[in-house]
Design an enzyme around this catalytic site. Structure first.
Site, PDB file in Angstrom:
ATOM      1  N   ASP A  67     -53.127 -14.155 -99.432  1.00  0.00           N
ATOM      2  CA  ASP A  67     -52.671 -15.520 -99.698  1.00  0.00           C
ATOM      3  C   ASP A  67     -51.758 -15.470-100.917  1.00  0.00           C
ATOM      4  O   ASP A  67     -52.212 -15.200-102.030  1.00  0.00           O
ATOM      5  CB  ASP A  67     -53.872 -16.441 -99.975  1.00  0.00           C
ATOM      6  CG  ASP A  67     -54.804 -16.552 -98.767  1.00  0.00           C
ATOM      7  OD1 ASP A  67     -54.306 -16.433 -97.629  1.00  0.00           O
ATOM      8  OD2 ASP A  67     -56.014 -16.753 -98.966  1.00  0.00           O
TER       9      ASP A  67
ATOM     10  N   ASP B 252     -59.043 -22.083 -88.306  1.00  0.00           N
ATOM     11  CA  ASP B 252     -59.692 -22.104 -89.624  1.00  0.00           C
ATOM     12  C   ASP B 252     -61.021 -22.811 -89.451  1.00  0.00           C
ATOM     13  O   ASP B 252     -61.061 -23.955 -89.005  1.00  0.00           O
ATOM     14  CB  ASP B 252     -58.838 -22.882 -90.639  1.00  0.00           C
ATOM     15  CG  ASP B 252     -57.618 -22.100 -91.081  1.00  0.00           C
ATOM     16  OD1 ASP B 252     -57.707 -20.864 -91.157  1.00  0.00           O
ATOM     17  OD2 ASP B 252     -56.579 -22.724 -91.348  1.00  0.00           O
TER      18      ASP B 252
END
Lengths: 254, 203
Positions: free
Chosen positions: A130, A11
């Site tokens: 998500d 990330d």
């Protein structure tokens, strides 16, 4: 049959690897290029690179970081964050990405999935989804780096995205993310059973047993983790040895 | 020196990185004159067959590739770069280059399509070129991303097979031509050995 894949995730924000806990409070986890090389050498089956603030900061993904990372890896390398067009996707492929993941851009413009799949084949279009529980046994897809409810049912959106041309679903549980209390098994199993493309489970990995459970009970095709690997709590060779002993088919490292 | 064909698709950046890391100078080109005078060519492959063939034709590359392969220069193709060598692909009902006899079909037996991941590649003992290319990696896992697979008419050309629901030719090796359904450029150490063998033999 293909083996179950173990995927470290980088990330990124501002060119550095960070890891959030439930998508906030980032800790600096290091240099993306060094980490990518280490995982590639360690027997990771794939690498995922997400520019997690590209969408909310409304800027393009960091192409030079992608290019420099890609030079160091000889395993599949998937990139996502802020992709809005076929031309954005082509830029990333030219920089050395093998697959591109779409998230907010695809929710806002579902045709983007089809356009990208028509241009490059559906095998290199990943839908990054998500998901957050909205009621027991129900989840919604969230966008803008997990900050906004799209109102779409996660399972329905996954099915629709596969129908539109996504070749793979990267399914992150916002509820499980960063908790290290295990992957979202029920969510993953439901998506995996309902979509005809491979599912990568993400969020919540805390132990080797969590990987066993998400493959065996969650029916995931691949499992992704970040901090567990970045902070050295678990290494890929030991995880693969453990899974292999539990009769989960994993790639042997030459 | 190898010429990597840019036909508007494919993980070209990734292929250039791999060849460069192996010490092979590369030229990336979509110019039929450059491809036509190349000493060796690489046809990469992430993309759809219909768009792929259309892009090759628009750039005038289809006949150039065909002529170069028939002329006998070393050729290597990955994934779609293998599929396009055959006569026909079910993907978008596409007429392909027709260099090899056979067609490309969609997976039917397995639940999850595309196949994405690492799968076992079993080398054909009866193919001498294949044996040299896979030397040091007789049965290893390679990385696949494909919804379609080639059905090869001439069994002598089959270099390796893989099982995903059905058993299919995951590589062909014949005379100057080598092509794989998997991605050696993304297959870690096994891919590196394979490409090193190809380079040693041809470049």
């Amino acid at each position: 049959m293909t083996t179950k894949r173990i995927i470290p995730c980088l990330d990124m924000t501002e060119g550095k690897v960070v890891k959030g806990i439930q998508f906030v409070s980032f800790r600096d986890a290091g240099d993306p290029i060094a980490l990518a090389k280490k995982y590639s050498d360690d027997g990771a089956d794939e690498l995922v690179f997400l520019d997690i603030t590209a969408t909310v900061e409304n800027r393009p993904i960091l192409l030079d970081v992608v290019a420099n990372t890609a030079k160091k890896v000889n395993i599949p390398f998937s990139v996502g964050g802020g992709i809005r067009s076929v031309s954005d996707m082509r830029q990333l492929l030219l920089a050395g990405a093998d697959k591109v993941s779409l998230n907010t851009g695809a929710v806002k413009n579902p045709k983007l999935i089809t356009d990208c799949a028509n241009a490059f084949g559906n095998q290199c279009v990943v839908l990054s989804l998500d998901a957050k529980a909205s009621a027991p046994g129900q989840w919604n897809a969230w966008i803008n780096g997990g900050t906004k409810d799209s109102g779409l049912s996660a399972v329905e959106w996954a099915k629709e995205a596969a129908r539109l041309g996504a070749g793979e679903i990267l399914l992150t549980s916002i509820d499980a993310d960063g908790t290290k209390s295990g992957f979202a098994i029920e969510l993953t199993r439901q998506v995996s059973r309902d979509v005809p493309v491979p599912v990568i489970a993400s969020g919540g990995a805390g132990s080797m047993k969590d990987f066993l459970e998400i493959f065996r009970d969650g029916e995931a095709d691949a499992a992704l983790a970040a901090s567990l690997f970045h902070f050295g709590e678990l290494t890929i060779p030991e995880l693969k040895r453990y899974l292999s002993a539990q009769n989960i088919a994993v790639r042997e490292i030459l | 020196m190898i010429t990597i064909i840019d036909y508007g698709l494919g993980n070209i950046g990734s292929v250039v990185n791999t060849m460069t890391a192996l010490g092979v100078p590369c030229v990336v080109s979509s110019d039929p004159f450059v491809v036509g005078s190349a000493a060796a060519i690489l046809l990469p492959g992430v993309g759809a067959a219909g768009v792929g063939m259309q892009n090759l034709k628009t750039r005038g590359l289809d006949s150039v590739i065909r002529n170069q392969v028939l002329r006998g220069i070393p050729f290597i193709g990955f994934c779609l770069g293998m599929q396009l060598l055959f006569e026909y692909s079910e993907e978008a009902d596409t007429v392909c280059l027709g260099i090899l006899k056979g067609s490309v079909r969609k997976f039917r037996a397995e639940k999850k399509v595309p196949q994405i991941g690492w799968n076992t590649v079993t080398v054909s003992d009866s193919n001498p070129y294949a044996r040299r290319l896979f030397d040091g990696i007789p049965a290893a896992e390679f990385y696949f991303v494909n919804s379609y697979y080639p059905v090869v008419e001439n069994p002598d050309m089959v270099a390796a097979t893989t099982r995903y629901g059905e058993t299919f030719a995951s590589a062909v090796a014949y005379k100057n031509l080598f092509a794989t359904q998997f991605h050696p450029e993304k297959s870690g150490a096994a891919g590196t050995i394979l490409l090193t063998n190809f380079i040693k033999e041809n470049l």
